[in-house]
Enzyme design. Structure first.
Site, mmCIF file in Angstrom:
data_model
loop_
_atom_site.group_PDB
_atom_site.id
_atom_site.type_symbol
_atom_site.label_atom_id
_atom_site.label_comp_id
_atom_site.label_asym_id
_atom_site.label_seq_id
_atom_site.Cartn_x
_atom_site.Cartn_y
_atom_site.Cartn_z
ATOM 1 N N GLY A 185 12.595 -13.747 2.478
ATOM 2 C CA GLY A 185 11.209 -13.468 2.127
ATOM 3 C C GLY A 185 10.716 -12.155 2.724
ATOM 4 C CE1 TYR A 218 -0.384 -23.725 -2.510
ATOM 5 C CE2 TYR A 218 1.941 -23.450 -1.990
ATOM 6 C CZ TYR A 218 0.617 -23.076 -1.818
ATOM 7 O OH TYR A 218 0.296 -22.066 -0.949
HETATM 8 C C1 FMN Z 1 3.291 -13.407 1.750
HETATM 9 C C2 FMN Z 1 4.033 -14.677 1.473
HETATM 10 C C3 FMN Z 1 3.799 -15.369 0.296
HETATM 11 C C4 FMN Z 1 4.506 -16.537 -0.011
HETATM 12 N N1 FMN Z 1 4.314 -17.150 -1.214
HETATM 13 C C5 FMN Z 1 5.131 -18.145 -1.606
HETATM 14 C C6 FMN Z 1 5.086 -18.631 -2.935
HETATM 15 O O1 FMN Z 1 4.331 -18.152 -3.798
HETATM 16 N N2 FMN Z 1 5.938 -19.639 -3.257
HETATM 17 C C7 FMN Z 1 6.809 -20.190 -2.348
HETATM 18 O O2 FMN Z 1 7.561 -21.100 -2.697
HETATM 19 N N3 FMN Z 1 6.877 -19.731 -1.081
HETATM 20 C C8 FMN Z 1 6.091 -18.710 -0.699
HETATM 21 N N4 FMN Z 1 6.230 -18.177 0.561
HETATM 22 C C9 FMN Z 1 7.280 -18.674 1.469
HETATM 23 C C10 FMN Z 1 8.551 -17.814 1.355
HETATM 24 O O3 FMN Z 1 9.193 -18.015 0.106
HETATM 25 C C11 FMN Z 1 9.565 -18.141 2.467
HETATM 26 O O4 FMN Z 1 9.938 -19.480 2.365
HETATM 27 C C12 FMN Z 1 9.022 -17.853 3.864
HETATM 28 O O5 FMN Z 1 8.450 -16.565 3.928
HETATM 29 C C13 FMN Z 1 10.120 -17.971 4.948
HETATM 30 O O6 FMN Z 1 11.194 -17.110 4.651
HETATM 31 P P1 FMN Z 1 11.385 -15.674 5.372
HETATM 32 O O7 FMN Z 1 11.449 -15.945 6.858
HETATM 33 O O8 FMN Z 1 12.669 -15.131 4.836
HETATM 34 O O9 FMN Z 1 10.190 -14.827 5.032
HETATM 35 C C14 FMN Z 1 5.479 -17.033 0.903
HETATM 36 C C15 FMN Z 1 5.685 -16.353 2.113
HETATM 37 C C16 FMN Z 1 4.989 -15.195 2.387
HETATM 38 C C17 FMN Z 1 5.293 -14.453 3.667
#
Ligand code: FMN
Length: 358
Positions: free
Chosen positions: A310, A179
Protein backbone atom coordinates in the site's frame (compact mmCIF):
# COMPACT_ATOMS: atom_id res chain seq x y z
CA UNK A 1 13.97 -12.88 -1.55
CA UNK A 2 14.35 -14.24 -5.12
CA UNK A 3 10.83 -15.63 -5.13
CA UNK A 4 9.42 -12.12 -5.28
CA UNK A 5 10.86 -11.70 -8.78
CA UNK A 6 9.31 -14.89 -10.14
CA UNK A 7 6.27 -14.86 -12.42
CA UNK A 8 2.88 -16.14 -11.38
CA UNK A 9 -0.55 -16.65 -12.89
CA UNK A 10 -3.52 -15.05 -11.14
CA UNK A 11 -6.86 -15.63 -12.85
CA UNK A 12 -6.30 -14.66 -16.48
CA UNK A 13 -3.20 -12.59 -15.69
CA UNK A 14 0.46 -13.50 -16.09
CA UNK A 15 2.05 -11.32 -13.43
CA UNK A 16 5.74 -10.41 -13.88
CA UNK A 17 6.55 -10.65 -10.15
CA UNK A 18 4.89 -11.19 -6.75
CA UNK A 19 4.18 -7.57 -5.87
CA UNK A 20 0.85 -5.81 -6.41
CA UNK A 21 -0.52 -2.41 -5.50
CA UNK A 22 -2.96 -2.64 -2.57
CA UNK A 23 -6.30 -0.80 -2.88
CA UNK A 24 -6.13 2.75 -1.53
CA UNK A 25 -8.86 5.37 -1.36
CA UNK A 26 -7.42 8.67 -2.61
CA UNK A 27 -10.60 10.79 -2.97
CA UNK A 28 -9.58 12.53 -6.20
CA UNK A 29 -12.65 11.67 -8.34
CA UNK A 30 -14.77 14.42 -9.93
CA UNK A 31 -17.98 15.52 -8.21
CA UNK A 32 -20.08 12.88 -9.99
CA UNK A 33 -17.67 10.07 -9.10
CA UNK A 34 -15.91 9.93 -12.47
CA UNK A 35 -12.16 9.41 -12.21
CA UNK A 36 -10.27 12.28 -13.86
CA UNK A 37 -7.06 12.64 -15.88
CA UNK A 38 -4.94 12.75 -12.73
CA UNK A 39 -6.13 9.26 -11.77
CA UNK A 40 -4.96 7.88 -15.14
CA UNK A 41 -1.54 9.39 -14.53
CA UNK A 42 -1.39 8.20 -10.90
CA UNK A 43 -2.10 4.58 -11.77
CA UNK A 44 -0.01 4.54 -14.97
CA UNK A 45 2.99 5.85 -12.98
CA UNK A 46 2.69 2.75 -10.78
CA UNK A 47 2.14 0.18 -13.58
CA UNK A 48 5.39 -1.65 -12.81
CA UNK A 49 3.60 -2.97 -9.69
CA UNK A 50 2.07 -5.53 -12.09
CA UNK A 51 -1.46 -5.84 -10.71
CA UNK A 52 -2.94 -2.54 -9.51
CA UNK A 53 -5.97 -2.98 -7.28
CA UNK A 54 -7.74 0.35 -7.37
CA UNK A 55 -9.16 2.47 -4.60
CA UNK A 56 -12.55 1.36 -3.26
CA UNK A 57 -15.17 2.23 -5.89
CA UNK A 58 -18.88 2.40 -5.12
CA UNK A 59 -21.41 0.29 -7.03
CA UNK A 60 -24.30 2.72 -6.32
CA UNK A 61 -25.23 6.04 -4.68
CA UNK A 62 -25.90 4.12 -1.46
CA UNK A 63 -22.46 2.56 -1.65
CA UNK A 64 -20.50 5.82 -1.36
CA UNK A 65 -18.89 6.55 1.98
CA UNK A 66 -16.14 9.05 1.40
CA UNK A 67 -16.09 12.38 -0.34
CA UNK A 68 -14.43 12.16 -3.75
CA UNK A 69 -14.44 8.37 -4.06
CA UNK A 70 -15.14 7.09 -7.58
CA UNK A 71 -18.16 5.12 -8.76
CA UNK A 72 -18.62 2.46 -11.42
CA UNK A 73 -22.32 2.53 -12.23
CA UNK A 74 -22.96 5.31 -14.80
CA UNK A 75 -21.89 5.71 -18.45
CA UNK A 76 -19.66 8.61 -17.39
CA UNK A 77 -17.96 6.46 -14.76
CA UNK A 78 -17.31 3.80 -17.41
CA UNK A 79 -15.83 6.39 -19.80
CA UNK A 80 -13.61 7.80 -17.05
CA UNK A 81 -12.41 4.37 -15.95
CA UNK A 82 -11.74 3.40 -19.58
CA UNK A 83 -9.13 6.17 -19.75
CA UNK A 84 -7.57 4.86 -16.52
CA UNK A 85 -7.50 1.22 -17.62
CA UNK A 86 -6.10 2.19 -21.06
CA UNK A 87 -3.32 4.20 -19.41
CA UNK A 88 -2.44 1.28 -17.09
CA UNK A 89 -2.46 -1.25 -19.92
CA UNK A 90 -0.33 1.00 -22.15
CA UNK A 91 2.18 1.24 -19.32
CA UNK A 92 2.26 -2.57 -19.04
CA UNK A 93 0.15 -3.16 -15.92
CA UNK A 94 -3.06 -4.99 -15.04
CA UNK A 95 -5.95 -3.48 -13.10
CA UNK A 96 -8.71 -4.80 -10.86
CA UNK A 97 -11.29 -2.23 -9.76
CA UNK A 98 -12.15 -2.69 -6.09
CA UNK A 99 -15.93 -2.74 -5.55
CA UNK A 100 -16.55 -1.14 -2.19
CA UNK A 101 -19.97 -0.53 -0.67
CA UNK A 102 -19.35 1.53 2.46
CA UNK A 103 -22.64 0.60 4.15
CA UNK A 104 -22.91 2.44 7.47
CA UNK A 105 -19.44 4.03 7.07
CA UNK A 106 -21.00 6.98 5.30
CA UNK A 107 -22.65 10.34 5.79
CA UNK A 108 -25.61 11.89 3.86
CA UNK A 109 -23.41 14.90 3.03
CA UNK A 110 -21.03 12.65 1.10
CA UNK A 111 -23.51 10.86 -1.17
CA UNK A 112 -25.20 12.14 -4.36
CA UNK A 113 -28.71 11.41 -2.99
CA UNK A 114 -27.97 12.65 0.56
CA UNK A 115 -29.87 9.73 2.12
CA UNK A 116 -29.40 8.02 5.45
CA UNK A 117 -26.65 5.36 5.09
CA UNK A 118 -27.74 1.72 4.87
CA UNK A 119 -26.45 -1.29 6.82
CA UNK A 120 -27.40 -4.80 7.94
CA UNK A 121 -28.79 -3.29 11.18
CA UNK A 122 -29.56 0.14 12.59
CA UNK A 123 -26.30 0.26 14.58
CA UNK A 124 -24.02 3.29 14.18
CA UNK A 125 -20.25 2.75 14.15
CA UNK A 126 -19.55 5.38 16.87
CA UNK A 127 -17.18 7.23 14.60
CA UNK A 128 -16.79 10.51 12.79
CA UNK A 129 -16.28 11.11 9.10
CA UNK A 130 -14.80 13.86 6.97
CA UNK A 131 -17.41 15.83 4.98
CA UNK A 132 -17.40 19.14 3.08
CA UNK A 133 -18.45 20.76 6.40
CA UNK A 134 -15.57 19.13 8.29
CA UNK A 135 -15.69 16.13 10.62
CA UNK A 136 -19.22 14.99 11.47
CA UNK A 137 -20.66 12.18 13.55
CA UNK A 138 -21.76 9.18 11.48
CA UNK A 139 -25.54 8.80 11.85
CA UNK A 140 -27.48 5.65 12.71
CA UNK A 141 -27.98 3.73 9.45
CA UNK A 142 -31.24 2.39 8.04
CA UNK A 143 -31.58 -1.40 8.18
CA UNK A 144 -31.70 -2.95 4.72
CA UNK A 145 -34.89 -4.89 3.94
CA UNK A 146 -34.55 -8.24 2.18
CA UNK A 147 -35.70 -6.51 -1.02
CA UNK A 148 -32.95 -3.89 -0.50
CA UNK A 149 -30.43 -6.71 -0.07
CA UNK A 150 -31.44 -8.18 -3.43
CA UNK A 151 -31.09 -4.73 -5.05
CA UNK A 152 -27.66 -4.24 -3.44
CA UNK A 153 -26.42 -7.61 -4.71
CA UNK A 154 -27.66 -6.61 -8.15
CA UNK A 155 -25.76 -3.31 -7.83
CA UNK A 156 -22.54 -5.29 -7.26
CA UNK A 157 -23.35 -7.46 -10.27
CA UNK A 158 -23.96 -4.47 -12.55
CA UNK A 159 -20.89 -2.64 -11.23
CA UNK A 160 -18.77 -5.70 -12.05
CA UNK A 161 -20.15 -5.70 -15.60
CA UNK A 162 -19.47 -1.95 -15.85
CA UNK A 163 -15.91 -2.47 -14.62
CA UNK A 164 -15.27 -5.02 -17.35
CA UNK A 165 -16.90 -2.73 -19.91
CA UNK A 166 -14.49 0.00 -18.81
CA UNK A 167 -11.54 -2.27 -19.61
CA UNK A 168 -10.73 -3.52 -16.13
CA UNK A 169 -9.07 -6.95 -16.00
CA UNK A 170 -11.34 -7.91 -13.13
CA UNK A 171 -12.82 -6.73 -9.85
CA UNK A 172 -11.93 -7.18 -6.21
CA UNK A 173 -14.99 -7.41 -3.94
CA UNK A 174 -14.23 -5.48 -0.75
CA UNK A 175 -15.24 -7.72 2.14
CA UNK A 176 -12.77 -6.12 4.57
CA UNK A 177 -12.09 -3.14 6.83
CA UNK A 178 -15.55 -2.50 8.28
CA UNK A 179 -17.54 -1.77 5.13
CA UNK A 180 -20.90 -3.27 4.12
CA UNK A 181 -19.87 -6.89 3.55
CA UNK A 182 -17.79 -6.86 6.74
CA UNK A 183 -20.79 -5.32 8.57
CA UNK A 184 -22.83 -8.39 7.60
CA UNK A 185 -20.03 -10.73 8.68
CA UNK A 186 -19.52 -9.20 12.14
CA UNK A 187 -21.94 -9.93 14.96
CA UNK A 188 -21.71 -6.47 16.53
CA UNK A 189 -22.87 -4.70 13.35
CA UNK A 190 -25.33 -7.42 12.27
CA UNK A 191 -28.24 -7.95 14.67
CA UNK A 192 -30.58 -9.38 12.05
CA UNK A 193 -32.88 -12.26 12.87
CA UNK A 194 -33.61 -13.26 9.25
CA UNK A 195 -31.51 -15.45 6.91
CA UNK A 196 -28.72 -12.80 6.86
CA UNK A 197 -28.04 -12.63 10.60
CA UNK A 198 -27.39 -14.80 13.64
CA UNK A 199 -25.36 -17.91 12.82
CA UNK A 200 -22.01 -17.82 11.02
CA UNK A 201 -23.73 -19.37 7.99
CA UNK A 202 -26.28 -16.57 7.93
CA UNK A 203 -23.74 -13.78 8.44
CA UNK A 204 -21.67 -15.11 5.53
CA UNK A 205 -24.72 -15.32 3.24
CA UNK A 206 -24.57 -11.76 1.89
CA UNK A 207 -20.87 -12.06 1.00
CA UNK A 208 -21.45 -15.39 -0.75
CA UNK A 209 -24.43 -14.06 -2.70
CA UNK A 210 -22.42 -11.04 -3.86
CA UNK A 211 -19.57 -13.32 -4.99
CA UNK A 212 -22.02 -15.61 -6.81
CA UNK A 213 -23.68 -12.69 -8.63
CA UNK A 214 -20.35 -11.18 -9.68
CA UNK A 215 -18.96 -14.55 -10.80
CA UNK A 216 -22.07 -15.23 -12.89
CA UNK A 217 -21.69 -11.83 -14.50
CA UNK A 218 -17.96 -11.61 -15.31
CA UNK A 219 -16.46 -15.04 -14.52
CA UNK A 220 -14.59 -16.40 -11.52
CA UNK A 221 -11.20 -15.87 -13.15
CA UNK A 222 -11.82 -12.12 -13.12
CA UNK A 223 -13.07 -11.97 -9.52
CA UNK A 224 -11.06 -11.46 -6.32
CA UNK A 225 -12.29 -11.10 -2.74
CA UNK A 226 -10.73 -9.21 0.18
CA UNK A 227 -11.11 -10.02 3.88
CA UNK A 228 -9.55 -8.65 7.09
CA UNK A 229 -10.26 -11.17 9.87
CA UNK A 230 -10.00 -9.57 13.30
CA UNK A 231 -10.21 -5.97 12.09
CA UNK A 232 -11.55 -3.29 14.40
CA UNK A 233 -11.90 -0.66 11.68
CA UNK A 234 -15.26 1.10 11.47
CA UNK A 235 -16.28 -0.11 14.94
CA UNK A 236 -16.12 -3.80 13.97
CA UNK A 237 -15.74 -6.33 16.79
CA UNK A 238 -15.88 -9.88 15.48
CA UNK A 239 -15.79 -11.35 18.97
CA UNK A 240 -14.14 -14.46 20.38
CA UNK A 241 -15.64 -16.77 17.77
CA UNK A 242 -14.90 -14.33 14.95
CA UNK A 243 -12.90 -16.72 12.82
CA UNK A 244 -15.70 -19.28 12.61
CA UNK A 245 -17.53 -17.19 10.04
CA UNK A 246 -14.37 -16.76 7.92
CA UNK A 247 -13.68 -20.50 8.01
CA UNK A 248 -17.14 -21.13 6.59
CA UNK A 249 -17.00 -18.21 4.15
CA UNK A 250 -13.60 -19.17 2.73
CA UNK A 251 -14.68 -22.80 2.23
CA UNK A 252 -17.81 -21.65 0.43
CA UNK A 253 -16.20 -19.11 -1.86
CA UNK A 254 -13.32 -21.51 -2.60
CA UNK A 255 -15.88 -23.51 -4.56
CA UNK A 256 -16.24 -20.66 -7.06
CA UNK A 257 -12.60 -20.99 -8.22
CA UNK A 258 -11.91 -17.24 -7.92
CA UNK A 259 -8.82 -15.52 -9.30
CA UNK A 260 -7.68 -14.80 -5.75
CA UNK A 261 -8.38 -14.25 -2.09
CA UNK A 262 -6.75 -11.13 -0.62
CA UNK A 263 -6.11 -11.12 3.12
CA UNK A 264 -5.37 -7.93 4.98
CA UNK A 265 -3.37 -9.77 7.63
CA UNK A 266 -3.33 -8.40 11.14
CA UNK A 267 -0.73 -10.76 12.60
CA UNK A 268 -2.47 -13.98 13.66
CA UNK A 269 -0.14 -16.41 11.88
CA UNK A 270 -2.00 -19.57 12.89
CA UNK A 271 -5.01 -18.03 11.20
CA UNK A 272 -3.03 -17.26 8.07
CA UNK A 273 -1.81 -20.88 7.90
CA UNK A 274 -5.38 -22.08 8.23
CA UNK A 275 -6.55 -19.72 5.49
CA UNK A 276 -3.75 -21.03 3.26
CA UNK A 277 -4.91 -24.59 3.80
CA UNK A 278 -8.54 -23.69 3.10
CA UNK A 279 -7.87 -21.68 -0.05
CA UNK A 280 -6.74 -23.55 -3.17
CA UNK A 281 -6.15 -20.60 -5.52
CA UNK A 282 -3.84 -17.56 -5.47
CA UNK A 283 -3.53 -15.98 -2.05
CA UNK A 284 -2.61 -12.31 -1.72
CA UNK A 285 -1.35 -11.36 1.73
CA UNK A 286 -1.03 -7.73 2.80
CA UNK A 287 0.57 -7.94 6.23
CA UNK A 288 -0.17 -4.75 8.12
CA UNK A 289 2.73 -2.97 9.77
CA UNK A 290 5.62 -5.10 8.44
CA UNK A 291 9.09 -3.65 7.95
CA UNK A 292 10.51 -3.51 4.43
CA UNK A 293 12.98 -6.27 5.34
CA UNK A 294 10.00 -8.54 6.12
CA UNK A 295 8.20 -7.90 2.85
CA UNK A 296 8.91 -11.40 1.54
CA UNK A 297 8.31 -13.37 4.76
CA UNK A 298 4.93 -14.80 3.80
CA UNK A 299 6.04 -15.46 0.25
CA UNK A 300 9.20 -17.27 1.39
CA UNK A 301 7.26 -19.27 4.01
CA UNK A 302 4.80 -20.43 1.38
CA UNK A 303 1.90 -18.58 3.00
CA UNK A 304 1.38 -16.08 0.18
CA UNK A 305 1.60 -16.07 -3.61
CA UNK A 306 1.52 -12.29 -4.00
CA UNK A 307 2.28 -9.52 -1.49
CA UNK A 308 0.30 -6.32 -2.15
CA UNK A 309 1.92 -3.11 -1.02
CA UNK A 310 0.00 0.00 0.00
CA UNK A 311 1.71 3.14 1.34
CA UNK A 312 5.15 2.39 -0.13
CA UNK A 313 3.65 2.14 -3.62
CA UNK A 314 1.62 5.30 -3.06
CA UNK A 315 4.76 7.29 -2.20
CA UNK A 316 7.05 5.55 -4.70
CA UNK A 317 5.78 5.28 -8.27
CA UNK A 318 8.91 3.22 -8.99
CA UNK A 319 8.71 1.02 -5.86
CA UNK A 320 9.61 -2.09 -7.89
CA UNK A 321 12.75 -0.52 -9.33
CA UNK A 322 13.77 0.88 -5.93
CA UNK A 323 13.33 -2.50 -4.26
CA UNK A 324 15.42 -4.14 -6.99
CA UNK A 325 18.23 -1.62 -6.60
CA UNK A 326 18.03 -1.00 -2.85
CA UNK A 327 17.34 2.70 -3.42
CA UNK A 328 15.88 4.59 -0.41
CA UNK A 329 12.12 5.11 -0.42
CA UNK A 330 10.17 8.39 -0.46
CA UNK A 331 8.15 8.96 2.71
CA UNK A 332 4.38 9.26 2.23
CA UNK A 333 2.90 12.70 2.92
CA UNK A 334 0.08 11.82 5.33
CA UNK A 335 -1.56 15.29 5.00
CA UNK A 336 -2.37 14.78 1.29
CA UNK A 337 -3.58 11.17 1.38
CA UNK A 338 -7.25 12.04 0.88
CA UNK A 339 -9.68 14.68 -0.38
CA UNK A 340 -8.78 18.15 -1.58
CA UNK A 341 -5.11 17.98 -2.55
CA UNK A 342 -5.22 17.36 -6.32
CA UNK A 343 -1.85 16.37 -7.73
CA UNK A 344 -0.04 17.09 -4.45
CA UNK A 345 0.87 13.83 -2.77
CA UNK A 346 -0.80 12.00 -5.67
CA UNK A 347 1.11 12.28 -8.93
CA UNK A 348 4.08 14.39 -7.80
CA UNK A 349 6.17 11.82 -5.88
CA UNK A 350 9.56 11.74 -7.64
CA UNK A 351 11.08 8.60 -9.12
CA UNK A 352 14.68 7.75 -8.25
CA UNK A 353 15.67 8.80 -11.79
CA UNK A 354 14.15 12.24 -11.21
CA UNK A 355 15.93 12.52 -7.86
CA UNK A 356 19.24 11.62 -9.50
CA UNK A 357 18.91 14.31 -12.16
CA UNK A 358 21.14 17.29 -11.40
C1 FMN B 1 -4.64 6.09 2.08
C2 FMN B 1 -5.14 4.69 2.24
C3 FMN B 1 -6.35 4.32 1.69
C4 FMN B 1 -6.83 3.01 1.79
N1 FMN B 1 -7.99 2.66 1.16
C5 FMN B 1 -8.35 1.36 1.08
C6 FMN B 1 -9.42 0.97 0.24
O1 FMN B 1 -10.05 1.78 -0.47
N2 FMN B 1 -9.73 -0.35 0.20
C7 FMN B 1 -9.06 -1.29 0.95
O2 FMN B 1 -9.38 -2.47 0.88
N3 FMN B 1 -8.02 -0.93 1.74
C8 FMN B 1 -7.64 0.35 1.80
N4 FMN B 1 -6.52 0.70 2.53
C9 FMN B 1 -5.71 -0.34 3.19
C10 FMN B 1 -4.55 -0.78 2.29
O3 FMN B 1 -5.01 -1.52 1.17
C11 FMN B 1 -3.54 -1.67 3.05
O4 FMN B 1 -4.19 -2.81 3.51
C12 FMN B 1 -2.88 -0.94 4.22
O5 FMN B 1 -2.39 0.32 3.82
C13 FMN B 1 -1.72 -1.76 4.83
O6 FMN B 1 -0.77 -2.07 3.84
P1 FMN B 1 0.61 -1.24 3.68
O7 FMN B 1 1.33 -1.33 5.00
O8 FMN B 1 1.36 -1.93 2.58
O9 FMN B 1 0.26 0.18 3.35
C14 FMN B 1 -6.06 2.03 2.48
C15 FMN B 1 -4.85 2.41 3.08
C16 FMN B 1 -4.39 3.71 2.95
C17 FMN B 1 -3.05 4.06 3.55
Amino acid sequence: MEKIWSKTTVGRMELPHRLAMAPMTRSRAQGDGTPGELSSLYYAQRASMGLLITEGTQPSDDGQGYLGSPGIYTDKHIEGWRKVTDAIHQAGGYVYIQLMHAGRMSHPDNTPHHRQPVAPSAVAPAAQMFTAKGMQKIPIPRELTEADIRTTIDDFRRAAAAAIESGSDGVEIHGANGYLINQFISENSNRRTDAYGGSAINRARFAIEVVKAVVEEIGADRTGFRISPGTTLGGIDEGEQGFEVYRYLIKQIAQFDLAYLHVMHLGNDALLREIRSLWPNSLLVNRAGRALDDLCVDLDNGLADVVPVGVWSLANPDFVERLQSGYPLNEADRASLYFGHGSKGYTDYPTMKELEQP
